[in-house]
Design a protein around this motif. Structure first.
Motif, PDB file in Angstrom:
ATOM      1  N   UNK A  55      18.020  45.650 -23.741  1.00 19.48           N
ATOM      2  CA  UNK A  55      17.451  45.122 -24.984  1.00 19.48           C
ATOM      3  C   UNK A  55      17.240  43.627 -24.812  1.00 19.48           C
ATOM      4  N   UNK A  56      16.308  43.101 -25.553  1.00 20.59           N
ATOM      5  CA  UNK A  56      16.070  41.665 -25.559  1.00 20.59           C
ATOM      6  C   UNK A  56      17.089  40.990 -26.471  1.00 20.59           C
ATOM      7  N   UNK A  57      17.692  39.931 -25.999  1.00 15.98           N
ATOM      8  CA  UNK A  57      18.698  39.214 -26.771  1.00 15.98           C
ATOM      9  C   UNK A  57      18.265  37.773 -26.972  1.00 15.98           C
ATOM     10  N   UNK A  58      18.621  37.225 -28.117  1.00 11.63           N
ATOM     11  CA  UNK A  58      18.358  35.820 -28.387  1.00 11.63           C
ATOM     12  C   UNK A  58      19.498  34.989 -27.812  1.00 11.63           C
ATOM     13  N   UNK A  59      19.147  33.968 -27.020  1.00 14.85           N
ATOM     14  CA  UNK A  59      20.167  33.160 -26.342  1.00 14.85           C
ATOM     15  C   UNK A  59      20.101  31.697 -26.750  1.00 14.85           C
ATOM     16  N   UNK A  60      19.533  31.417 -27.931  1.00 16.40           N
ATOM     17  CA  UNK A  60      19.401  30.019 -28.342  1.00 16.40           C
ATOM     18  C   UNK A  60      20.359  29.652 -29.473  1.00 16.40           C
ATOM     19  N   UNK A  61      21.473  30.400 -29.619  1.00  9.49           N
ATOM     20  CA  UNK A  61      22.493  30.095 -30.616  1.00  9.49           C
ATOM     21  C   UNK A  61      23.756  29.599 -29.922  1.00  9.49           C
ATOM     22  N   UNK A  62      24.374  28.588 -30.518  1.00  9.13           N
ATOM     23  CA  UNK A  62      25.680  28.098 -30.069  1.00  9.13           C
ATOM     24  C   UNK A  62      26.684  28.338 -31.186  1.00  9.13           C
ATOM     25  N   UNK A  63      27.897  28.758 -30.803  1.00 15.14           N
ATOM     26  CA  UNK A  63      28.915  29.094 -31.801  1.00 15.14           C
ATOM     27  C   UNK A  63      30.230  28.398 -31.457  1.00 15.14           C
ATOM     28  N   UNK A  64      30.444  27.178 -31.950  1.00 15.98           N
ATOM     29  CA  UNK A  64      31.725  26.503 -31.688  1.00 15.98           C
ATOM     30  C   UNK A  64      32.878  27.258 -32.332  1.00 15.98           C
ATOM     31  N   UNK A  65      34.071  27.026 -31.850  1.00 12.62           N
ATOM     32  CA  UNK A  65      35.261  27.708 -32.369  1.00 12.62           C
ATOM     33  C   UNK A  65      35.418  27.437 -33.854  1.00 12.62           C
ATOM     34  N   UNK A  66      35.552  28.517 -34.633  1.00 16.71           N
ATOM     35  CA  UNK A  66      35.734  28.461 -36.086  1.00 16.71           C
ATOM     36  C   UNK A  66      34.606  27.709 -36.799  1.00 16.71           C
ATOM     37  N   UNK A  67      33.468  27.559 -36.143  1.00 14.51           N
ATOM     38  CA  UNK A  67      32.331  26.909 -36.776  1.00 14.51           C
ATOM     39  C   UNK A  67      32.543  25.445 -37.094  1.00 14.51           C
ATOM     40  N   UNK A  68      33.540  24.804 -36.481  1.00 16.23           N
ATOM     41  CA  UNK A  68      33.819  23.389 -36.728  1.00 16.23           C
ATOM     42  C   UNK A  68      32.956  22.540 -35.807  1.00 16.23           C
ATOM     43  N   UNK A  69      32.249  21.563 -36.382  1.00 13.78           N
ATOM     44  CA  UNK A  69      31.327  20.730 -35.604  1.00 13.78           C
ATOM     45  C   UNK A  69      31.581  19.257 -35.878  1.00 13.78           C
ATOM     46  N   UNK A  70      31.158  18.456 -34.934  1.00 18.02           N
ATOM     47  CA  UNK A  70      31.081  17.003 -35.084  1.00 18.02           C
ATOM     48  C   UNK A  70      29.927  16.554 -34.188  1.00 18.02           C
ATOM     49  N   UNK A  71      29.569  15.271 -34.177  1.00 16.42           N
ATOM     50  CA  UNK A  71      28.392  14.859 -33.397  1.00 16.42           C
ATOM     51  C   UNK A  71      28.472  15.223 -31.916  1.00 16.42           C
ATOM     52  N   UNK A  72      29.640  15.088 -31.303  1.00 17.35           N
ATOM     53  CA  UNK A  72      29.747  15.390 -29.871  1.00 17.35           C
ATOM     54  C   UNK A  72      29.590  16.879 -29.605  1.00 17.35           C
ATOM     55  N   UNK A  73      30.089  17.721 -30.486  1.00 22.40           N
ATOM     56  CA  UNK A  73      29.955  19.172 -30.298  1.00 22.40           C
ATOM     57  C   UNK A  73      28.495  19.587 -30.419  1.00 22.40           C
ATOM     58  N   UNK A  74      27.808  19.046 -31.402  1.00 21.03           N
ATOM     59  CA  UNK A  74      26.394  19.371 -31.575  1.00 21.03           C
ATOM     60  C   UNK A  74      25.603  18.919 -30.353  1.00 21.03           C
TER      61      UNK A  74
END
Length: 791
Positions: free
Chosen positions: A350-369
């Motif tokens: 199957x075709x899969x989308x590979x353009x998503x990033x999922x940090x742990x617990x959805x917590x982000x900051x500028x460096x993670x992004x």
């Protein structure tokens, strides 16, 4: 002054707070003592509130069906009441209590946090509704109950979320009046007709597991993978965690979020694999289990959206906070992202989308992004407790983040964490499901005129019980009266709410409990060490892909999010990968030499290169260096280099021409190098003892040889003379014997010799012959302290 201090934000001093508490206790203690010593009131009317008594009995709600009733349904609640007190409960009654309709999500949260009974907020028991009588309940004992009430008798006057309570009212021997001794609350979402604007709800269904495959492979052409253990099979078997996720998810409207490493690992199992067993490697025995799971998964994902995380689900936050300053770390994230879609398509078709990033617990900051997008992902799955919206309603999940080049898909924190607790107990699961349904309906009713898109991103690796509770909640939404299913790609493309937050949280807001579970900096340094040794190793191989692929995947696994909280296990895995790589690199080495003796002005010095690998090595140079050029030189220089190419399982002797100038010992160093001049392996040291032969010594040797030749000539002449005399004597003796015979036959005349006598010329001295040379058996002892070299 205390109030002024509070307003200014400084607060009272510790001494003042201690004084205030002391005064409170001093004045309050007599009053409390009077209340405790007062005689019990004979009236059966209970006090206004009895916080202690309302926790005497534990009320457990095990089932509630239907979870989202409509008109004409009958709501049935089953459960258990347990007497936690020391007194026997008598004349008890179990009742249903339906509260007023709730107006906000925050009100639902407040009710969730309550424990004891409260007269001011808990509704009265339903009138004319069935109740369960319990005449007597001893201390520590339990009994089951079941209550069924038609929806028409619940007093639900409008669509919305209602508090549903089950309480036990009774008496104890020390307080013989009716009072609430225990209560449990849950929620009843009521939406009899389909909403005009339904909330589009996207539920992520994660298929992620911890790393199990090592960097080691078998020696066959297929390079059969070697697993660190066979624990993955337990998750794939019927009833296992991964088995249940597939079995439940196939009938649910979800978006599959898959770690490609899991698919590659199970595919390797299905095609035959090996497992470490102590110091041995044994064949894996769960090939059929893996085949069955892959077949079920391939059927389950057909027609659904699949999102592929980077290979091995790398920990983006750890990489951003601890690893990005270690050279080369980000390159692995890029390769892991490039490998994602291809792996899913190869295994699941199957075709899969590979353009998503999922940090742990959805917590982000500028460096993670920044790290997440550096590998090509332009969509980040965040969570609303990280990207916070200061709005009276829940906005659509998608919105531009930061500069606008990245799309944030902000999952709802309350819905995403609804099933993180212990869902093994039926009560916990029932309460979690009802709260999830209540929160989802409350979202729809916040702005019923606007349709919004909501995303739920649960924990990465839910247990079996958690997955079952998640499935129950989604089945409760199957009526599609206030939600309709969507997928992650559609949610990311939804029109953003203009009032939703687009600011990236600062690094200081990143939760400490998450930071404490990140991979340490040393982990990324270890990865760099492995990567550097791999780079040096692969350039000398004739089939580098047999090494680069398994070790590259292993380094990706070293960055996995699954290592959070597993520091020791992660370190062991990293050490195993590096140790095995070093074992392979040592398969190409120099064979140790003993010290050499060089007799003469020039000679050939051999150095042996051994290749224990199953593939050939090339692009290597062997450099031999003299420690004293004035005493011993190589091709007129201090060192000499020769190319090396050795087949798998073979050795090659590389010969260097050496010239001696002065007698003495010379230290020598042999070292392998790659073509770019990088040392390969450890150097090998030995000593050459130079013993030059001078002209005087040559004259002495020549004189000795001449004397030996002359002695041989003299001995030869003597032997010839002796042989001639012996021949003459033998001839005379034969003649005498013949004459004597003749005389015997004819009468001998007087005066002739008597028979048996002969004339002699005199005695001839005999010459003894040369003795035979005794060489003796060959000796098996070493030839000497030094090795002789070829001249």
């Amino acid at each position: 002054m205390a109030e002024a201090a509070d307003i200014q934000g400084t607060g009272p001093s510790p001494a003042r707070r201690w004084l205030r508490r002391t005064i409170t206790v001093a004045f309050g203690a007599p009053l409390l003592a009077g209340l405790l010593q007062a005689p019990a009131v004979a009236s059966p009317v209970a006090p206004a509130a009895d916080a202690t008594g309302s926790r005497t009995v534990d009320v457990s709600l095990d089932t509630l069906s239907p979870s989202a009733p409509v008109e004409g349904d009958t709501v049935t609640v089953t459960g258990t009441v347990t007497n936690r007190g020391r007194k026997t409960v008598t004349d008890a009654t179990v009742n249903l209590r339906v509260g007023p309709r709730m107006t906000s999500r925050s009100e639902i949260e407040q009710v969730t946090g309550r424990t004891g009974f409260r007269n001011d907020s808990d509704p009265a028991p339903l009138e004319d509704a069935p109740a369960v009588k319990i005449p007597r309940l001893g201390a520590g004992l339990s009994t089951d109950f079941s209550l069924s009430v038609p929806v028409a008798d619940l007093g639900l006057d409008a669509e919305g979320v209602y508090q549903l309570g089950v309480s036990l009212t009774g008496q104890t021997s020390d307080k013989q009046y009716d009072r609430v001794l225990g209560i449990e609350r849950t929620f009843l979402p009521y939406q009899p007709e389909a909403a005009e604007k339904k909330t589009q709800l996207t539920y992520l269904w994660p298929l992620i597991a911890s790393a199990h495959v090592s960097a080691q492979t078998a020696t066959d052409d297929q390079q059969t993978p070697v697993f660190e253990d066979d624990d993955l099979a337990a998750e794939l078997r019927p009833g296992g965690r991964l088995d249940q996720l597939v079995a439940l998810g196939k009938d649910l409207p979800v978006t599959w979020v898959v770690d490609p490493d899991l698919l590659a690992s199970v595919d390797a199992m299905a095609n035959g694999y090996r497992v470490k067993d102590g110091d041995q490697v044994v064949p894996g025995r769960n090939q059929a289990v893996a085949e069955r799971w892959l077949d079920a998964l391939e059927k389950a994902v057909q027609g659904n959206k699949v999102v592929a995380l980077p290979f091995a689900d790398p920990d983006l936050a750890s990489l951003a906070h601890r690893g990005k300053d270690v050279p080369g770390s980000l390159e692995h994230l890029q390769s892991a992202t490039a490998l994602a879609g291809m792996t899913v398509e190869t295994v699941l078709h199957v075709q899969a989308s590979a353009d998503f990033a999922w940090p742990a617990d959805g917590a982000v900051d500028p460096s993670i992004v920044a790290v997440a997008t550096s590998a090509g992902a332009d969509k980040v799955i965040a969570r609303s407790d990280s990207v916070r919206d200061d709005l009276p309603y829940t906005p659509t999940a998608a919105r531009p983040l930061g500069s606008g080049s990245t799309t944030a898909v902000v999952s709802d924190a309350l819905l995403s964490t609804a099933f993180e607790g212990d869902m093994v107990r039926a009560e916990n699961s029932t309460l979690a499901v009802q709260e999830f349904l209540a929160q989802s309906l409350a979202i729809t009713l916040e702005q019923p005129e606007d349709q919004r898109s909501i995303v739920v991103a649960p924990q990465r690796m839910p247990s079996v019980a958690q997955a079952q509770s998640m499935a129950t909640a989604l089945e409760g939404l199957s009526g599609r009266r206030w939600t309709q299913p969507s997928d992650l790609l559609a949610a990311a493309a939804a029109k953003p709410d203009p009032d939703a937050s687009t600011a990236v949280p600062s690094r200081s807001r990143y939760p400490k409990q998450l930071r404490d579970r990140e991979l340490p900096v040393q982990a990324f340094r270890d990865m760099k060490t492995t990567r550097d040794e791999l780079d040096d190793f692969k350039v000398v191989l004739t089939q580098p892909e047999r090494v680069v692929t398994p070790f590259g995947n292993a380094i990706n696994r070293e960055m996995s999010t699954s290592w959070r909280g597993e520091a020791r296990a992660a370190a062991i895995y990293r050490n195993n990968v590096l140790d095995y790589l070093q074992t392979l690199t040592k398969g190409v080495q120099l064979v140790d030499k003993s010290d050499l003796t060089l007799s003469g002005r020039s000679a050939t010095i051999p150095v042996t290169v051994q290749n224990k690998l199953l593939q050939g090595v090339d692009h290597l140079k062997l450099r031999l260096t003299s420690g004293n050029k004035n005493r011993l030189e190589l091709n007129g220089e201090r060192y000499a280099e020769l190319p090396v190419k050795v087949g798998g399982g073979h050795s090659q002797s590389v010969k260097f021409t050496a010239s001696a100038n002065v007698n003495g010992q010379v230290p020598m160093t042999a070292q392998l190098y790659t073509e770019d001049g990088t040392p390969y392996g450890q150097p090998m040291n030995f000593t050459v003892k130079v013993s030059e032969i001078t002209p005087t010594v040559m004259l002495v040797i020549a004189g000795g040889v001449l004397l030996l030749v002359l002695a041989g000539v003299r001995m030869y002449s003597q032997r010839k003379r002796v042989a001639a005399r012996n021949a003459e004597a033998e001839a005379a003796e034969e003649a005498a014997e013949a004459e004597e015979t003749a005389e015997d036959e004819t009468a001998s005349e007087p005066g002739e010799d008597a028979p048996g006598e002969a004339e002699s010329d005199g005695d001839v001295p005999g010459q003894p012959s040369d003795p035979t040379a005794d060489t003796g058996p060959e000796s098996g002892d070493p030839s000497g302290p030094g090795e002789k070299v070829d001249r």
